[in-house]
Scaffold this active site. Structure first.
Site, mmCIF file in Angstrom:
data_model
loop_
_atom_site.group_PDB
_atom_site.id
_atom_site.type_symbol
_atom_site.label_atom_id
_atom_site.label_comp_id
_atom_site.label_asym_id
_atom_site.label_seq_id
_atom_site.Cartn_x
_atom_site.Cartn_y
_atom_site.Cartn_z
ATOM 1 N N ASN A 211 54.453 -28.859 10.997
ATOM 2 C CA ASN A 211 55.215 -29.997 11.510
ATOM 3 C C ASN A 211 54.293 -30.901 12.321
ATOM 4 O OD1 ASN A 211 55.265 -28.991 14.388
ATOM 5 N ND2 ASN A 211 56.387 -27.311 13.387
ATOM 6 N N ARG A 212 54.867 -31.952 12.873
ATOM 7 C CA ARG A 212 54.065 -32.990 13.519
ATOM 8 C C ARG A 212 53.838 -32.767 15.013
ATOM 9 N NH1 ARG A 212 53.768 -37.566 10.214
ATOM 10 N NH2 ARG A 212 55.231 -37.573 8.465
#
Length: 402
Positions: A211-212
């Site tokens: 994920n970011r």
């Protein structure tokens, strides 16, 4: 407006040269700095260097400029005293009220916040005498930053390294920004666990599902807790940020590894803040070799299995009576409705809910959120630096712990 007055004490350790960078950050950010070295510190960095970088005289003696009574006036007029590095000898003198030079006299007369950044060999840091001196200073309201782990003098490696000067500066800045001693150290004597970053679930030797999350919010929480007097364990998942000064950092990669580290640390924690973005799923099968493209063939579907729900687990099975558990909810739609449902489902005490997206929150320096509480109260945090949200979370945690 008057510049905040900071006394930078430097004791006689090899890490004294790193204090030059701390001095630069303090002066360039608008603080008036007076450097007070010990005689031993001048063996590592000369008086001329300290005077030139600070713009103020630097002396070790109480006998210079006697008419100004420096052994009293420097401490009386300071807004903050920070000692970096603080050797075992300096910590012992400070704990026992000895005053045989200008720095130790300054520490006795200061009524402002005092921060110590110890640096020494591991054996010296772990010696019972040093541990007792550190405990004494903390009981009296000083912030004693835990040393970093890394390369020491010579070939030795271990805990005792001076934390990064930029991170020490962040602790000083946060301590200066807070109010009374009671407010500044409302987490003193507490052990808190913070998770940060984003987990990565391996698909093959070169690919992963991730994920970011950058870890910035979790690291802001760790820094804020250190400045408020807490012992901090930071479980960091794949973040490239510098270690916060004073935090014990445990590095993990996957959700399973993060669960193991958090559960272990939570066993003796007063509060656990789950700020990491933990993957809900992982590939059911790990490919031992890189998955290849095949001409004329679509890729095989990737089957997923659930990861452990760490927040729900530690909320349901509290390791200690009165332990406070905080979760984070990153939502893309129906933010508050989904957040309230998640708070009830997870069973935590507080849930920080924010809207995320490709250009929102993840990796940014600022965010906005609403902190939902299990008692039904809601605390909105307007858009601003992530350290503001961090302090809001600790304010709410401290009230529950009290």
């Amino acid at each position: 407006m008057d510049k905040p007055k900071v006394v930078l004490g430097v004791s006689g350790g090899i890490a004294a040269y790193k204090a030059c960078e701390l001095l630069r950050r303090l002066t360039e950010s608008g603080h008036e700095v007076r450097v007070v070295p010990t005689a031993s510190a001048l063996h590592f960095v000369g008086e001329a260097t300290w005077s030139a970088l600070s713009g103020n005289p630097a002396t070790t003696e109480v006998w210079e400029s006697v008419h100004e009574v420096p052994h009293v006036r420097i401490g009386q007029s300071a807004d903050l005293v920070v000692v970096a590095p603080a050797t075992a000898d300096l910590l012992a003198k400070a704990a026992h009220g000895l005053a045989d030079d200008l720095l130790t006299n300054t520490l006795l007369t200061a009524r402002c916040p005092v921060v110590f950044a110890p640096a020494m060999h591991t054996e010296m840091w772990e010696h019972p005498a040093t541990r007792e001196n550190v405990a004494t200073l903390r009981r009296r309201g000083a912030v004693v930053i835990e040393p970093a782990v890394g390369r020491l003098t010579g070939v030795d490696t271990g805990k005792g390294r001076l934390p990064d000067p930029g991170e020490i500066f962040e602790v000083c800045r946060r301590v200066l920004a807070r109010g009374t001693a009671e407010q500044r150290l409302d987490l003193a004597g507490r052990h808190v666990v913070v998770s940060a970053g984003g987990t990565r679930e391996p698909l093959d030797p070169v690919r992963f599902l991730g994920n970011r999350s950058s870890g910035k919010q979790g690291y802001a929480l760790a820094r804020a807790a250190v400045a408020r007097g807490a012992r901090v364990t930071l479980v960091s998942a794949n973040s490239e940020l510098p270690d916060p000064a004073g935090a014990d950092v445990v590095r993990v990669g996957t959700a399973v590894q993060l669960r193991e580290a958090v559960v272990k640390a939570a066993a003796e924690a007063d509060a656990v803040v789950m700020a990491a973005a933990v993957a809900d799923f992982r590939p059911a099968r790990y490919a031992e070799g890189k998955i290849k493209k095949r001409d004329g063939h679509e890729p095989d579907p990737i089957a997923l299995v659930r990861n452990p729900d760490v927040l729900a687990e530690i909320s349901a099975d509290r390791a200690r009576p009165g332990q406070v558990v905080v979760g984070f909810a990153a939502e893309t739609d129906d933010v508050l409705a989904n957040g309230r449902a998640k708070l009830a489902r997870k069973g935590c005490d507080l849930l920080v809910v924010n809207e995320v997206g490709e250009h929102k929150t993840f990796g940014a320096e600022a965010s906005e959120a609403v902190v939902l509480a299990s008692d039904g109260t809601e605390t909105p945090v307007p858009y601003g630096p992530k350290e503001v949200l961090a302090d809001t979370v600790w304010d709410l945690v401290a009230r529950r712990l009290a």
